[in-house]
Scaffold this motif. Structure first.
Motif, short mmCIF file in Angstrom:
data_model
loop_
_atom_site.label_atom_id
_atom_site.label_comp_id
_atom_site.label_asym_id
_atom_site.label_seq_id
_atom_site.Cartn_x
_atom_site.Cartn_y
_atom_site.Cartn_z
N PRO A 6 0.82 -1.21 0.00
CA PRO A 6 0.00 0.00 0.00
C PRO A 6 0.86 1.26 0.00
O PRO A 6 1.92 1.28 0.63
N PHE A 7 0.42 2.29 -0.70
CA PHE A 7 1.02 3.61 -0.53
C PHE A 7 0.68 4.08 0.89
O PHE A 7 -0.43 3.88 1.37
N ILE A 8 1.67 4.67 1.55
CA ILE A 8 1.44 5.24 2.89
C ILE A 8 2.06 6.64 2.87
O ILE A 8 3.22 6.80 2.49
N PRO A 9 1.28 7.66 3.25
CA PRO A 9 1.83 9.02 3.17
C PRO A 9 2.99 9.24 4.14
O PRO A 9 3.07 8.60 5.18
N HIS A 10 3.89 10.12 3.75
CA HIS A 10 4.98 10.53 4.62
C HIS A 10 4.80 12.03 4.88
O HIS A 10 4.61 12.81 3.94
N THR A 11 4.88 12.43 6.13
CA THR A 11 4.59 13.83 6.51
C THR A 11 5.43 14.88 5.77
O THR A 11 4.94 15.98 5.56
N ASP A 12 6.65 14.54 5.43
CA ASP A 12 7.52 15.55 4.82
C ASP A 12 7.57 15.45 3.30
O ASP A 12 8.61 15.67 2.69
N THR A 13 6.46 15.06 2.69
CA THR A 13 6.41 14.96 1.23
C THR A 13 5.19 15.74 0.72
O THR A 13 4.28 16.04 1.51
N PRO A 14 5.14 16.03 -0.58
CA PRO A 14 3.96 16.70 -1.14
C PRO A 14 2.68 15.88 -0.97
O PRO A 14 1.59 16.42 -1.06
N PHE A 15 2.81 14.59 -0.72
CA PHE A 15 1.64 13.73 -0.57
C PHE A 15 1.27 13.50 0.90
O PHE A 15 0.54 12.56 1.23
N ALA A 16 1.75 14.38 1.77
CA ALA A 16 1.53 14.21 3.22
C ALA A 16 0.07 13.99 3.59
O ALA A 16 -0.24 13.19 4.46
N SER A 17 -0.85 14.70 2.93
CA SER A 17 -2.23 14.57 3.37
C SER A 17 -3.06 13.67 2.46
O SER A 17 -4.29 13.69 2.51
N GLU A 18 -2.40 12.88 1.64
CA GLU A 18 -3.12 11.91 0.81
C GLU A 18 -3.49 10.70 1.66
O GLU A 18 -2.90 10.43 2.69
N ARG A 19 -4.49 9.94 1.17
CA ARG A 19 -4.92 8.74 1.91
C ARG A 19 -4.02 7.55 1.61
O ARG A 19 -3.50 7.42 0.50
N ALA A 20 -3.87 6.69 2.59
CA ALA A 20 -3.09 5.45 2.37
C ALA A 20 -3.91 4.48 1.52
O ALA A 20 -5.13 4.55 1.47
N GLY A 21 -3.21 3.56 0.85
CA GLY A 21 -3.87 2.49 0.12
C GLY A 21 -4.55 1.53 1.09
O GLY A 21 -4.20 1.48 2.27
N SER A 22 -5.52 0.76 0.60
CA SER A 22 -6.28 -0.09 1.52
C SER A 22 -5.71 -1.50 1.62
O SER A 22 -5.11 -2.02 0.66
N LEU A 23 -5.90 -2.07 2.79
CA LEU A 23 -5.49 -3.45 3.04
C LEU A 23 -6.21 -4.39 2.08
O LEU A 23 -5.59 -5.24 1.43
N GLU A 24 -7.53 -4.18 1.96
CA GLU A 24 -8.33 -5.13 1.18
C GLU A 24 -7.90 -5.17 -0.29
O GLU A 24 -7.70 -6.24 -0.86
N LEU A 25 -7.73 -3.97 -0.88
CA LEU A 25 -7.34 -3.96 -2.29
C LEU A 25 -5.94 -4.55 -2.47
O LEU A 25 -5.68 -5.26 -3.44
#
Ligand code: SAH
Length: 348
Positions: A234-253
């Protein structure tokens, strides 16, 4: 509903279905169907690998990176990252410790760090090769010219992990700065294969702007490219990146995709990744139960673990290598699997 079950059966029988069927399978949120799909994928994995789970000792040897991928915590623009490099001797010590613990594959992963010239990488590979002749050496150090890959191979590297990240050029452009291109990424993968590496590609599940249609394209690319290893997490956001406030990928998918990838690529080496273990405490066990057959415990020195921060809340940053291995062994035993003490090559 019957369409879904038919698609799962067809995937099991013929390792392929139409794009439309793939789209239906990965869109489904029916739990009973998912269980059915996982069971099919799991039986395919057991058919090829028994109840053995291959282990790879992961050595994260540098978090310096000249690239600036929008999703990644060690991108060059992240001024908050505490940078580190391991020396050749430190890397060899990690291997020695790993060898004692039963690892027969070492994965050297890092940012794209020009400090490690081709000469230095080759020297490190040659020393691991001569010190641990019965072990496989995997590199995961990004995009290089073909000549560099050829030199690494010559020095004794066996495998190379380079996720393609997304096969859709538009989507690729939304995850990476303009100086990086999908074209070069794919060129690298083809060169690596051509040079005789066992090659791994893969992508993040739920990365920003990713659509289910994009994922179908990824599944199609993977099937055509026919890699030896396929890493998804899964994608997981990192606070110090432009994607900080994006949602993480889901376990199920992610689990559904592990299963589909297993069914489409029966003999591929598919890890239950650390990112999967990060979004769910039993993520890696669930990954194996959906068809994964590899785990990659961390062999990096504890002092640098937290600094190799690709995404927030990464697990296993506090334990010694032995503890990590013990923990994973217990987790696998809890679901009826065993860690294997072999190189774990792609089955011929
Ligand atoms: N520099 C090397 C190694 C990259 S790190 C290379 O270019 O191949 C290994 C993988 O971690 C990447 O390919 C990416 O898919 C994944 N990754 C990076 N940032 C992530 C994030 N925020 N969440 C989940 N996975 C991430």
């Amino acid at each position: 509903m019957q369409i879904l079950y038919d698609a799962a059966d067809a995937l099991f029988e013929s390792q392929n279905v139409s794009d439309d069927a793939l789209l239906s399978v990965i869109s489904s949120d029916d739990e009973k169907f998912r269980e059915y799909l996982f069971e099919k994928a799991r039986s395919r994995a057991v058919e090829n690998f028994g109840n053995k789970i291959y282990t790879r000792g992961l050595i994260e040897f540098t978090n310096y990176c000249k690239n600036d991928c929008y999703y990644c915590g060690i991108r060059r623009s992240n001024k908050n990252a505490l940078r580190y490099r391991l020396t050749k001797d430190e890397i060899l010590e990690c291997c020695a410790e790993g060898y004692e613990l039963g690892f027969r594959t070492f994965v050297l992963q890092g940012g794209e760090d020009p400090f490690y010239t081709d000469e230095l990488i080759c020297e490190i590979v040659r020393e691991i090769r001569s010190g641990f002749p019965d072990c496989a050496i995997t590199l995961s150090i990004g995009e290089k010219p073909r000549e560099s890959y050829a030199a690494y191979r010559e020095a004794g590297a066996d495998r190379y992990l380079l996720r393609h990240e997304t096969i859709n050029p538009k989507h690729y452009g939304r995850l990476h700065p303009p100086e990086l291109s999908l074209e070069n990424r794919v060129r690298c993968l083809r060169d690596l294969k051509d040079l005789g590496f066992q090659v791994g590609c893969g992508f993040m599940v739920g990365s920003p702007y990713q659509t289910l249609e994009n994922i179908v394209e990824d599944l199609r690319f993977i099937k055509d490219f026919s890699p030896h290893m396929i890493g998804i997490g899964p994608f997981i956001p990192h606070t110090d990146t432009p994607f900080a406030s994006e949602r993480a990928g889901s376990l199920e998918l992610t689990l559904v995709l592990i299963a589909v990838i297993r069914l489409m690529n029966p003999r591929a080496l598919i890890p239950a990744t650390t990112a999967l273990g990060t979004i769910n405490p039993r993520g890696r066990e669930l990954g194996v139960l959906a068809g994964a057959n590899v785990v990659m415990p961390n062999l990096s020195p504890v002092a640098v673990r937290k600094k190799y921060s690709l995404y927030d809340n990464k697990i296993c940053t506090g334990e010694e290598a032995a503890e990590c291995r013990g923990c994973l062994a217990r987790r696998m035993e809890s679901i009826g699997y065993e860690l294997s003490v072999s190189r774990g090559d792609y089955p011929c």
